[in-house]
Design a protein around this motif. Structure first.
Motif, mmCIF file in Angstrom:
data_model
loop_
_atom_site.group_PDB
_atom_site.id
_atom_site.type_symbol
_atom_site.label_atom_id
_atom_site.label_comp_id
_atom_site.label_asym_id
_atom_site.label_seq_id
_atom_site.Cartn_x
_atom_site.Cartn_y
_atom_site.Cartn_z
ATOM 1 N N ALA A 226 -6.799 3.850 7.822
ATOM 2 C CA ALA A 226 -5.899 3.894 8.981
ATOM 3 C C ALA A 226 -4.619 4.415 8.975
ATOM 4 C CB ALA A 226 -5.803 2.603 9.879
ATOM 5 N N MET B 66 3.498 -0.106 13.836
ATOM 6 C CA MET B 66 2.252 -0.141 14.765
ATOM 7 C C MET B 66 1.292 -1.078 14.279
ATOM 8 S SD MET B 66 3.045 1.834 17.049
ATOM 9 C CE MET B 66 1.743 1.640 18.126
ATOM 10 N N GLY B 67 1.252 -1.227 12.863
ATOM 11 C CA GLY B 67 0.136 -2.048 12.304
ATOM 12 C C GLY B 67 0.306 -3.360 12.494
ATOM 13 N N VAL C 41 -10.620 -12.229 7.130
ATOM 14 C CA VAL C 41 -10.448 -11.050 6.363
ATOM 15 C C VAL C 41 -9.186 -10.947 5.502
ATOM 16 C CG1 VAL C 41 -9.959 -8.330 6.762
ATOM 17 C CG2 VAL C 41 -11.169 -9.611 8.702
ATOM 18 N N LEU D 9 0.848 -1.168 -0.019
ATOM 19 C CA LEU D 9 -0.018 0.057 0.176
ATOM 20 C C LEU D 9 0.800 1.307 0.026
ATOM 21 C CD1 LEU D 9 -2.606 -0.632 2.620
ATOM 22 C CD2 LEU D 9 -2.978 -0.787 0.215
ATOM 23 N N ILE E 109 4.296 3.880 10.869
ATOM 24 C CA ILE E 109 3.040 3.248 10.865
ATOM 25 C C ILE E 109 2.929 1.585 10.458
ATOM 26 C CG2 ILE E 109 0.576 3.516 9.957
ATOM 27 C CD1 ILE E 109 1.275 6.247 10.940
ATOM 28 N N ARG F 10 -6.391 -12.087 7.968
ATOM 29 C CA ARG F 10 -6.310 -11.761 9.429
ATOM 30 C C ARG F 10 -7.575 -12.515 9.894
ATOM 31 N NH1 ARG F 10 -3.458 -7.250 11.161
ATOM 32 N NH2 ARG F 10 -5.056 -5.680 11.708
ATOM 33 N N LYS G 146 -5.118 3.559 16.853
ATOM 34 C CA LYS G 146 -5.866 4.173 15.809
ATOM 35 C C LYS G 146 -7.312 3.709 15.770
ATOM 36 C CE LYS G 146 -4.339 6.696 12.802
ATOM 37 N NZ LYS G 146 -3.262 7.111 11.683
HETATM 38 C C1 ACD Z 1 -8.388 -5.391 9.306
HETATM 39 C C2 ACD Z 1 -7.426 -5.278 7.959
HETATM 40 C C3 ACD Z 1 -8.196 -4.113 7.040
HETATM 41 C C4 ACD Z 1 -7.122 -3.389 6.483
HETATM 42 C C5 ACD Z 1 -7.273 -1.950 6.332
HETATM 43 C C6 ACD Z 1 -6.673 -0.866 6.334
HETATM 44 C C7 ACD Z 1 -5.387 -1.105 7.031
HETATM 45 C C8 ACD Z 1 -4.342 -0.415 6.012
HETATM 46 C C9 ACD Z 1 -3.165 -0.146 6.621
HETATM 47 C C10 ACD Z 1 -2.761 -0.137 8.024
HETATM 48 C C11 ACD Z 1 -2.254 1.172 8.582
HETATM 49 C C12 ACD Z 1 -2.165 1.483 9.667
HETATM 50 C C13 ACD Z 1 -2.528 0.294 10.622
HETATM 51 C C14 ACD Z 1 -1.945 0.801 12.104
HETATM 52 C C15 ACD Z 1 -2.839 0.503 12.860
HETATM 53 C C16 ACD Z 1 -4.329 0.449 12.641
HETATM 54 C C17 ACD Z 1 -5.087 -0.742 13.296
HETATM 55 C C18 ACD Z 1 -5.231 -1.824 12.022
HETATM 56 C C19 ACD Z 1 -5.982 -1.247 11.213
HETATM 57 C C20 ACD Z 1 -6.905 -2.385 10.684
HETATM 58 O O1 ACD Z 1 -9.466 -4.816 9.611
HETATM 59 O O2 ACD Z 1 -8.066 -6.248 10.028
#
Ligand code: ACD
Length: 133
Positions: free
Chosen positions: A77, A33-34, A117, A24, A30, A128, A60
């Motif tokens: 996010a 963190m993700g 997911v 992406l 970030i 996920r 977030k």
């Molecule tokens: C889910 C996955 C859905 C994924 C959608 C968007 C996330 C894209 C990039 C993540 C960017 C930052 C993430 C940091 C923390 C946020 C918490 C995770 C966001 C799902 O729904 O599992």
């Protein structure tokens, strides 16, 4: 059919999400963190058919509201501003996001009482798994 998605879900397992975020173009801070964060996903629907999907974590919280098949503006996010449309196809909730000439798809389905997911960007797929809270 949509009722199966309704409820509060907790992230239980995550595979390949770092590669998906990289595809992406998510920045490194970030992305880290993700990888760590375990969000709750809260899905509800009102009498008018408006769906609310809230992803909640210490890092977030995002919330989108939509009707199936109707395009809306989403801020993700990782702060992409996308045109998004959600549809229900063969029991799968499909989220198509487009921005800057790019496209990603997030598919959600219920399997064995779990919410699976799949995040798809070109040839990268992250999976996920959420369980009922
Ligand atoms: C889910 C996955 C859905 C994924 C959608 C968007 C996330 C894209 C990039 C993540 C960017 C930052 C993430 C940091 C923390 C946020 C918490 C995770 C966001 C799902 O729904 O599992």
């Amino acid at each position: 059919m949509f009722e199966a998605f309704v409820g509060t879900w907790k992230l239980n397992e995550s595979k390949n999400f770092d590669e998906y975020m990289e595809a992406l173009g998510v920045n490194l801070a970030i992305l880290k963190m993700g990888n760590i964060v375990k969000p709750d996903l809260i899905i509800s629907v009102d009498k008018q058919g408006v769906v609310c999907m809230k992803s909640q974590s210490t890092f977030k919280t995002t919330e989108i509201k939509f009707k199936l098949g109707e395009q809306f503006d989403e801020t993700t996010a990782d702060d992409r501003h996308t045109k998004t449309v959600m549809t229900l196809e063969n029991g799968k909730l499909i989220q198509k996001q487009t921005w800057d000439g790019k496209e990603t798809c997030i598919e959600r389905e219920i399997t064995d009482g779990k919410l699976i997911v799949k995040c798809i960007m070109e040839d990268v797929v992250a999976v996920r798994t959420y369980v009922k809270a």
